[in-house]
Design an enzyme around this catalytic site. Structure first.
Site, PDB file in Angstrom:
ATOM      1  N   PRO A  20      38.610  37.862  34.493  1.00 25.50           N
ATOM      2  CA  PRO A  20      37.383  37.477  33.781  1.00 25.50           C
ATOM      3  C   PRO A  20      36.685  36.284  34.424  1.00 25.50           C
ATOM      4  O   PRO A  20      37.328  35.340  34.858  1.00 25.50           O
ATOM      5  CB  PRO A  20      37.875  37.109  32.387  1.00 25.50           C
ATOM      6  CG  PRO A  20      39.315  36.792  32.543  1.00 25.50           C
ATOM      7  CD  PRO A  20      39.808  37.569  33.724  1.00 25.50           C
ATOM      8  N   GLU A  21      35.404  36.368  34.506  1.00 25.37           N
ATOM      9  CA  GLU A  21      34.598  35.224  34.904  1.00 25.37           C
ATOM     10  C   GLU A  21      33.701  34.914  33.704  1.00 25.37           C
ATOM     11  O   GLU A  21      33.815  35.547  32.655  1.00 25.37           O
ATOM     12  CB  GLU A  21      33.783  35.568  36.155  1.00 25.37           C
ATOM     13  CG  GLU A  21      34.707  35.914  37.327  1.00 25.37           C
ATOM     14  CD  GLU A  21      34.019  35.849  38.693  1.00 25.37           C
ATOM     15  OE1 GLU A  21      32.799  35.656  38.747  1.00 25.37           O
ATOM     16  OE2 GLU A  21      34.735  35.988  39.693  1.00 25.37           O
ATOM     17  N   LYS A  24      35.245  29.559  31.176  1.00 24.17           N
ATOM     18  CA  LYS A  24      35.932  30.833  30.934  1.00 24.17           C
ATOM     19  C   LYS A  24      36.746  30.806  29.644  1.00 24.17           C
ATOM     20  O   LYS A  24      37.577  31.674  29.416  1.00 24.17           O
ATOM     21  CB  LYS A  24      36.829  31.158  32.129  1.00 24.17           C
ATOM     22  CG  LYS A  24      36.067  31.240  33.447  1.00 24.17           C
ATOM     23  CD  LYS A  24      37.011  31.360  34.630  1.00 24.17           C
ATOM     24  CE  LYS A  24      36.261  31.216  35.945  1.00 24.17           C
ATOM     25  NZ  LYS A  24      37.159  31.197  37.119  1.00 24.17           N
ATOM     26  N   ARG A  69      40.136  32.960  49.462  1.00 19.84           N
ATOM     27  CA  ARG A  69      39.813  34.157  48.674  1.00 19.84           C
ATOM     28  C   ARG A  69      38.680  34.937  49.312  1.00 19.84           C
ATOM     29  O   ARG A  69      37.815  34.385  49.982  1.00 19.84           O
ATOM     30  CB  ARG A  69      39.445  33.752  47.238  1.00 19.84           C
ATOM     31  CG  ARG A  69      40.599  33.041  46.548  1.00 19.84           C
ATOM     32  CD  ARG A  69      40.237  32.640  45.149  1.00 19.84           C
ATOM     33  NE  ARG A  69      40.038  33.798  44.296  1.00 19.84           N
ATOM     34  CZ  ARG A  69      39.551  33.716  43.062  1.00 19.84           C
ATOM     35  NH1 ARG A  69      39.209  32.540  42.565  1.00 19.84           N
ATOM     36  NH2 ARG A  69      39.406  34.801  42.336  1.00 19.84           N
TER      37      ARG A  69
END
Ligand SMILES: [Zn+2]
Length: 267
Positions: free
Chosen positions: A2-3, A58, A254
């Site tokens: 989730p962002e 978040k 990433r």
């Protein structure tokens, strides 16, 4: 994973399903979700009316009339759905809202957390204390003051103490919109670049939230998600803007996705 956008979608759903109402029944299926919170205390809180479904970064923040706040953190695969049954697959916690159904904290990977805080604990809660402004509130000064010249812009934006809620997907998508190379450092941005960045970030999130609105959020990892991104996950595809090739590269540990033609790799 989730962002900000996924958490905001759940927040808007909870606002619709739950605000102003109290649960009639609570089932805790997995105490690991609760960690420090005793199930009895959670049940007591859930059976008082929810005054507000809020969000910071978040974190989803469920505010009760008592002043208590239930902090939900979804980590990898956590989410809240509305279900006809109390225990659908991967249910960790369910509470029944009359006229709506069961609200279910589902979590396949079991990394999500739910923690109940008293009002004073919430005011001092460290993860929120240390969090930077939301993308819609962050200013060029906030960013410039927090970024050193040699730091990768990507790493700076992923730092929750600089700006809240930005994740790895958002970085690739925002860089593409701004035509920024994936390895650009903070010192390489000029004043108009910073200005465009603070304009584009909230626009990006608003658009992605609109595209993601659904009763159940789906994560890329679940493989069922509708493709709503321009470059993220599109290695080898044509750039939607210039038809150049989308590449994938590790930046700051990433994956970054970018167009090698229009995202200024000469810098
Ligand atoms: Zn391009």
């Amino acid at each position: 994973m989730p962002e900000l956008a996924e958490v905001e979608v759940v927040r808007r759903n909870l606002q619709r399903w739950w605000e102003g109402r109290a649960a009639h029944q609570v089932c805790v299926f997995d105490e690991q979700l609760l960690r420090q919170t005793p199930p009895d205390a959670l049940t007591e809180a859930l059976t008082t009316p929810l005054t507000k479904a809020g969000r910071r970064g978040k974190y989803l923040l469920c505010h009760f009339a008592t002043g208590q706040v239930l902090v939900l953190h979804f980590r990898m695969t956590g989410k809240v759905i509305c279900s006809d049954v109390a225990e659908p697959a991967y249910a960790r916690l369910s509470w029944y809202i009359e006229g709506q159904g069961w609200l279910v904290f589902k979590d396949q990977r079991r990394l999500g957390r739910a923690r109940l805080l008293e009002a004073d604990e919430f005011d001092a809660y460290e993860p929120l204390q240390k969090m930077g402004p939301e993308p819609e509130d962050v200013t060029t000064e906030d960013l410039q003051n927090a970024c050193t010249d040699r730091r990768l812009l990507k790493t700076a934006l992923l730092d929750q103490s600089i700006v809240a809620g930005v994740g790895n997907i958002a970085v690739s998508e925002i860089f593409w919109r701004l035509k920024l190379p994936p390895r650009i450092t903070c010192g390489q941005l000029d004043e108009p670049d910073w200005q465009r960045l603070v304009e584009v970030m909230p626009q990006y999130f608003e658009e992605i939230i609109e595209r993601s609105m659904a009763d159940e959020i789906l994560y890329l990892e679940e493989g069922e998600m509708e493709d709503i991104f321009e470059v993220y996950g599109h290695e080898g595809d044509d750039c939607p803007r210039c038809a150049g090739e989308i590449k994938k590269q590790k930046v700051g540990g990433r994956s970054s996705y970018f167009c090698e033609t229009c995202q200024g790799l000469s810098q």
